[in-house]
Design an enzyme around this catalytic site. Structure first.
Site, PDB file in Angstrom:
ATOM      1  N   LYS A 208     -18.419  64.890 -96.941  1.00  0.00           N
ATOM      2  CA  LYS A 208     -17.281  65.338 -96.117  1.00  0.00           C
ATOM      3  C   LYS A 208     -16.171  64.289 -96.268  1.00  0.00           C
ATOM      4  O   LYS A 208     -16.184  63.258 -95.615  1.00  0.00           O
ATOM      5  CB  LYS A 208     -17.725  65.437 -94.656  1.00  0.00           C
ATOM      6  CG  LYS A 208     -16.972  66.447 -93.830  1.00  0.00           C
ATOM      7  CD  LYS A 208     -15.511  66.166 -93.606  1.00  0.00           C
ATOM      8  CE  LYS A 208     -15.199  65.051 -92.657  1.00  0.00           C
ATOM      9  NZ  LYS A 208     -13.721  64.806 -92.603  1.00  0.00           N
ATOM     10  N   GLU A 211     -10.075  64.939 -94.143  1.00  0.00           N
ATOM     11  CA  GLU A 211      -9.367  66.230 -94.207  1.00  0.00           C
ATOM     12  C   GLU A 211      -8.033  66.107 -94.940  1.00  0.00           C
ATOM     13  O   GLU A 211      -7.492  67.102 -95.420  1.00  0.00           O
ATOM     14  CB  GLU A 211      -9.131  66.745 -92.788  1.00  0.00           C
ATOM     15  CG  GLU A 211      -8.186  65.859 -91.981  1.00  0.00           C
ATOM     16  CD  GLU A 211      -8.270  66.092 -90.477  1.00  0.00           C
ATOM     17  OE1 GLU A 211      -9.367  66.361 -89.981  1.00  0.00           O
ATOM     18  OE2 GLU A 211      -7.227  65.997 -89.825  1.00  0.00           O
ATOM     19  N   GLY A 261     -15.103  54.331 -92.430  1.00  0.00           N
ATOM     20  CA  GLY A 261     -13.957  54.753 -91.634  1.00  0.00           C
ATOM     21  C   GLY A 261     -13.698  53.754 -90.533  1.00  0.00           C
ATOM     22  O   GLY A 261     -14.087  52.584 -90.631  1.00  0.00           O
ATOM     23  N   GLU A 283     -19.577  51.436 -92.962  1.00  0.00           N
ATOM     24  CA  GLU A 283     -18.551  50.527 -93.496  1.00  0.00           C
ATOM     25  C   GLU A 283     -17.321  50.746 -92.643  1.00  0.00           C
ATOM     26  O   GLU A 283     -16.638  51.760 -92.789  1.00  0.00           O
ATOM     27  CB  GLU A 283     -18.233  50.856 -94.961  1.00  0.00           C
ATOM     28  CG  GLU A 283     -19.360  50.587 -95.914  1.00  0.00           C
ATOM     29  CD  GLU A 283     -19.640  49.109 -96.100  1.00  0.00           C
ATOM     30  OE1 GLU A 283     -18.754  48.280 -95.825  1.00  0.00           O
ATOM     31  OE2 GLU A 283     -20.769  48.793 -96.497  1.00  0.00           O
ATOM     32  N   CYS A 317      -9.243  48.349 -96.089  1.00  0.00           N
ATOM     33  CA  CYS A 317     -10.113  47.791 -95.036  1.00  0.00           C
ATOM     34  C   CYS A 317     -10.191  46.277 -95.142  1.00  0.00           C
ATOM     35  O   CYS A 317     -10.351  45.595 -94.138  1.00  0.00           O
ATOM     36  CB  CYS A 317     -11.493  48.421 -95.117  1.00  0.00           C
ATOM     37  SG  CYS A 317     -12.222  48.283 -96.741  1.00  0.00           S
ATOM     38  N   GLU A 418      -6.818  46.314 -85.666  1.00  0.00           N
ATOM     39  CA  GLU A 418      -6.440  46.606 -87.042  1.00  0.00           C
ATOM     40  C   GLU A 418      -5.201  47.506 -87.013  1.00  0.00           C
ATOM     41  O   GLU A 418      -5.170  48.482 -86.281  1.00  0.00           O
ATOM     42  CB  GLU A 418      -7.614  47.375 -87.640  1.00  0.00           C
ATOM     43  CG  GLU A 418      -7.672  47.402 -89.111  1.00  0.00           C
ATOM     44  CD  GLU A 418      -8.823  48.295 -89.581  1.00  0.00           C
ATOM     45  OE1 GLU A 418      -9.190  49.243 -88.864  1.00  0.00           O
ATOM     46  OE2 GLU A 418      -9.321  48.022 -90.669  1.00  0.00           O
TER      47      GLU A 418
HETATM   48  P1  NDP Z   1     -11.719  57.719 -89.434  1.00  0.00           P
HETATM   49  O1  NDP Z   1     -12.781  56.914 -88.822  1.00  0.00           O
HETATM   50  O2  NDP Z   1     -10.777  58.433 -88.564  1.00  0.00           O
HETATM   51  O3  NDP Z   1     -12.313  58.839 -90.409  1.00  0.00           O
HETATM   52  C1  NDP Z   1     -13.194  58.571 -91.451  1.00  0.00           C
HETATM   53  C2  NDP Z   1     -13.948  59.839 -91.779  1.00  0.00           C
HETATM   54  O4  NDP Z   1     -14.737  60.210 -90.654  1.00  0.00           O
HETATM   55  C3  NDP Z   1     -13.038  61.031 -92.058  1.00  0.00           C
HETATM   56  O5  NDP Z   1     -13.644  61.846 -93.042  1.00  0.00           O
HETATM   57  C4  NDP Z   1     -13.000  61.728 -90.723  1.00  0.00           C
HETATM   58  O6  NDP Z   1     -12.663  63.083 -90.829  1.00  0.00           O
HETATM   59  C5  NDP Z   1     -14.436  61.557 -90.281  1.00  0.00           C
HETATM   60  N1  NDP Z   1     -14.679  61.715 -88.855  1.00  0.00           N
HETATM   61  C6  NDP Z   1     -13.800  61.551 -87.823  1.00  0.00           C
HETATM   62  N2  NDP Z   1     -14.441  61.787 -86.647  1.00  0.00           N
HETATM   63  C7  NDP Z   1     -15.732  62.078 -86.933  1.00  0.00           C
HETATM   64  C8  NDP Z   1     -16.892  62.388 -86.173  1.00  0.00           C
HETATM   65  N3  NDP Z   1     -16.865  62.438 -84.828  1.00  0.00           N
HETATM   66  N4  NDP Z   1     -18.053  62.628 -86.811  1.00  0.00           N
HETATM   67  C9  NDP Z   1     -18.121  62.574 -88.150  1.00  0.00           C
HETATM   68  N5  NDP Z   1     -17.067  62.289 -88.940  1.00  0.00           N
HETATM   69  C10 NDP Z   1     -15.879  62.029 -88.348  1.00  0.00           C
HETATM   70  O7  NDP Z   1     -11.020  56.741 -90.419  1.00  0.00           O
HETATM   71  P2  NDP Z   1      -9.760  57.025 -91.320  1.00  0.00           P
HETATM   72  O8  NDP Z   1      -9.999  58.161 -92.225  1.00  0.00           O
HETATM   73  O9  NDP Z   1      -8.594  57.055 -90.403  1.00  0.00           O
HETATM   74  O10 NDP Z   1      -9.755  55.701 -92.232  1.00  0.00           O
HETATM   75  C11 NDP Z   1      -9.190  54.523 -91.824  1.00  0.00           C
HETATM   76  C12 NDP Z   1     -10.230  53.606 -91.227  1.00  0.00           C
HETATM   77  O11 NDP Z   1     -11.318  53.421 -92.100  1.00  0.00           O
HETATM   78  C13 NDP Z   1      -9.664  52.242 -91.009  1.00  0.00           C
HETATM   79  O12 NDP Z   1      -9.916  51.832 -89.694  1.00  0.00           O
HETATM   80  C14 NDP Z   1     -10.383  51.334 -92.006  1.00  0.00           C
HETATM   81  O13 NDP Z   1     -10.575  50.043 -91.599  1.00  0.00           O
HETATM   82  C15 NDP Z   1     -11.650  52.042 -92.237  1.00  0.00           C
HETATM   83  N6  NDP Z   1     -12.115  51.803 -93.606  1.00  0.00           N
HETATM   84  C16 NDP Z   1     -13.119  50.906 -93.832  1.00  0.00           C
HETATM   85  C17 NDP Z   1     -13.536  50.642 -95.109  1.00  0.00           C
HETATM   86  C18 NDP Z   1     -14.672  49.683 -95.405  1.00  0.00           C
HETATM   87  O14 NDP Z   1     -15.066  49.573 -96.543  1.00  0.00           O
HETATM   88  N7  NDP Z   1     -15.204  48.985 -94.439  1.00  0.00           N
HETATM   89  C19 NDP Z   1     -12.928  51.295 -96.248  1.00  0.00           C
HETATM   90  C20 NDP Z   1     -11.897  52.219 -95.917  1.00  0.00           C
HETATM   91  C21 NDP Z   1     -11.508  52.452 -94.626  1.00  0.00           C
HETATM   92  P3  NDP Z   1     -11.148  63.599 -90.875  1.00  0.00           P
HETATM   93  O15 NDP Z   1     -10.277  62.472 -91.271  1.00  0.00           O
HETATM   94  O16 NDP Z   1     -11.222  64.645 -91.885  1.00  0.00           O
HETATM   95  O17 NDP Z   1     -10.852  64.094 -89.519  1.00  0.00           O
END
Ligand code: NDP
Length: 523
Positions: A208, A211, A261, A283, A317, A418
């Site tokens: 997944k 979006e 995320g 992560e 990140c 962040e």
């Molecule tokens: P999010 O946490 O908002 O989303 C990450 C993914 O999780 C997306 O596919 C999102 O879906 C999905 N998601 C959101 N809510 C849920 C839920 N309740 N259950 C399951 N899946 C869910 O992060 P962002 O996409 O905004 O990415 C940015 C963040 O990611 C930053 O805070 C960054 O630090 C972190 N990050 C960390 C990395 C690492 O290696 N440690 C690498 C890259 C980013 P959708 O967006 O489709 O709604």
């Protein structure tokens, strides 16, 4: 989100316009007929409820594509397919050498289709095309690394029990059905770090992606199929986290959730996975300190400090968003950072003179703006940026100027939280002790940088930093051979390296008594 227009042109993803320059990236068509974008059990499938989502290029806001928008029913169908492929399909029982060879084929195909992938990634993210091309090289290398690792045999080990009649072995088996949930900043890279070891280990998965950035995940399903992956091993659902991601974290048929995320979502996923005691790999974010000591090479440290934080507009990140600089160096160092930050040219992915792109969305830019405003209210000093560019060329994109906030201190929200945007905060230190204490004063522990010409100091400081990666006189490099991940609230587990494969495996101890005799325990 909107309902698909009638008559439905099921799943035709035509990249028609969007960011400046370039013909359509691709049209998703199969055998000449329109093809939907969900991939379940080896079939391209439309969303059960007929929803679609428009994808827009963040550099100018124009529509790029329309894709199927899955819901809970599609997520459940994808898990059913992945479960069946794991329980009854050939992949988990395919010899490791063969699984490894498939990953190497995927790497070759990614290299063949590099520009198609890179353009799709740039249109979704607004990232410079040249950076997307670098990402594609890294992604091919990731598949190649895991291909070699798996093919070279990770067959377990013989255990010496001290009992000659016992044949004891530990073997590594696939963990099962994996939910892979990925973010929008490095869409395919983060996906590759999960898909390559999962496929290599013999797992099946439901992916997944964010979006906002579905394109390269769709392409990857095609590449995996072309490489010969059996039906049902790889499944793709597109859609919002709450609607389609959440069911993937609670379904009892899922064995592992691997998520990249934000911290808040990570906490939710950890809680959602608890009732069925799924394995989790997280992560999460970082608030990464970049420590500059007075004995550093000034020009090089300035150059890297800029790259550390402003690469991909700070949407990284491991961004070096917290500059900790020796008081002795502070004024000159920050002046030079500000001078060079002001000169960074922003632009769309195909603007060859641009050095940085837009933020991913209007909502994300709003978040960055609020974050900067909070810092200023708390006493940070704005040295540059802090606003949207007034260049008419950038009017329709989600751009934000490279920003430097000076005179920051530990209690401030801009130090704790962040921003995930192009915002550098500056703190001063006077001693090595103070530098380490400031650097570790965060709930995160993903990465850190240290700038010094003293080898002794570099090792002393690296040993004391609570971060999953420490760079000395460098920032941002990684290789697939080395583990990546966070200490503290930056995550659980590791990606890449041998540990990145182990996340997708279960260790099983098999004990065979070659000469069993009655024990008469109960006599
Ligand atoms: P999010 O946490 O908002 O989303 C990450 C993914 O999780 C997306 O596919 C999102 O879906 C999905 N998601 C959101 N809510 C849920 C839920 N309740 N259950 C399951 N899946 C869910 O992060 P962002 O996409 O905004 O990415 C940015 C963040 O990611 C930053 O805070 C960054 O630090 C972190 N990050 C960390 C990395 C690492 O290696 N440690 C690498 C890259 C980013 P959708 O967006 O489709 O709604």
């Amino acid at each position: 989100m909107r309902a698909r227009p009638t008559p439905p042109t099921l799943g035709t993803v035509t990249v028609t316009k969007g960011c400046p320059a370039g013909p359509p990236v691709h049209e998703h068509r199969h055998g000449g007929s329109p093809m939907p974008e969900l991939f379940i059990g080896g079939q391209w499938t439309a969303a059960a409820d007929g929803e679609v989502r428009e994808i827009r290029c963040p550099a100018d806001g124009t529509p790029v594509a329309t894709v199927d928008e899955a819901g809970a029913a599609d997520a459940a169908a994808a898990v059913t397919a992945a479960r069946a492929a794991f329980d009854d399909g050939p992949w988990p029982r395919t010899p490791a050498a063969e699984r490894g060879r498939l990953l190497l084929r995927v790497a070759d195909l990614l290299e063949r289709d590099k520009d198609t992938y890179a353009r799709a990634e740039s249109l979704d993210t607004g990232k410079r095309f040249v950076e997307s091309r670098y990402d594609m090289d890294d992604i091919a290398n990731c598949f190649r690394y895991f291909g070699d690792l798996v093919a070279s045999g990770n067959d377990g080990r013989v255990v010496d029990t001290g009992q000659p009649e016992v044949d004891s072995r530990v073997v590594y088996e696939p963990v099962g059905v994996c939910s892979l949930i990925t973010p929008w900043n490095y869409p395919l890279l983060q996906t590759a770090w999960k898909v390559a070891p999962a496929v290599g280990a013999g797992d099946t998965f439901v992916l997944k992606p964010s979006e906002l950035t579905p394109h390269t995940a769709i392409l990857l399903m095609r590449t995996l199929t072309e490489a010969g992956l059996p039906d049902g091993v790889a499944n793709l659902v597109l859609g919002a986290g709450g609607a389609v991601g959440a069911p993937l974290t609670t379904d009892e048929r899922v064995d592992l959730v691997s998520f990249t995320g934000g911290l808040a979502t990570g906490r939710r996923i950890m809680a959602a996975a608890a009732p069925t005691v799924k394995k989790i790999a997280l992560e999460l974010g970082g608030k990464n300190p970049n420590l500059v000591f007075a004995d550093t090479d000034f020009d090089t440290a300035v150059d890297y400090a800029l790259m550390a934080v402003f690469l991909h507009s700070g949407q990284v990140c491991s961004a070096g968003a917290r500059l900790l600089v020796d008081d002795e160096l502070h004024d000159d160092f920050v002046d030079e950072i500000v001078r060079r930050a002001r000169a960074i040219r922003l632009g769309g992915p195909f603007d060859e003179d641009a050095r940085s792109g837009p933020l991913i969305s209007a909502e994300h830019r709003d978040k960055v703006e609020k974050y900067v405003a909070a810092g200023l209210a708390e006493g940070a000093v704005l040295r540059c940026g802090g606003e949207r560019p007034d260049d008419p060329r950038l009017r329709d994109g989600f751009f934000y100027l490279p920003t430097v906030l000076d005179e920051c201190s530990p209690g401030m929200s801009v130090i704790r939280d962040e921003s995930f945007g192009p915002v550098l905060t500056v703190e001063r230190f006077r001693t090595e002790e103070e530098a380490v204490a400031l650097a570790n004063d965060t709930v995160y522990g993903l990465a850190a940088g240290v700038w010094t010409q003293s080898v002794e100091r570099s090792h002393r400081v690296a040993a004391r930093l609570r971060a999953g990666t420490v760079w000395i006189n460098d920032f941002h490099p990684y290789v697939p051979q080395a583990e990546w991940g966070g200490m503290k609230q930056s995550g659980v587990g590791r990606e890449l390296g041998p540990a990145g494969l182990a996340e997708y495996q279960e260790a099983k101890h098999i004990w065979r008594n070659t000469a069993p005799r009655p024990q008469r325990w109960f006599e």
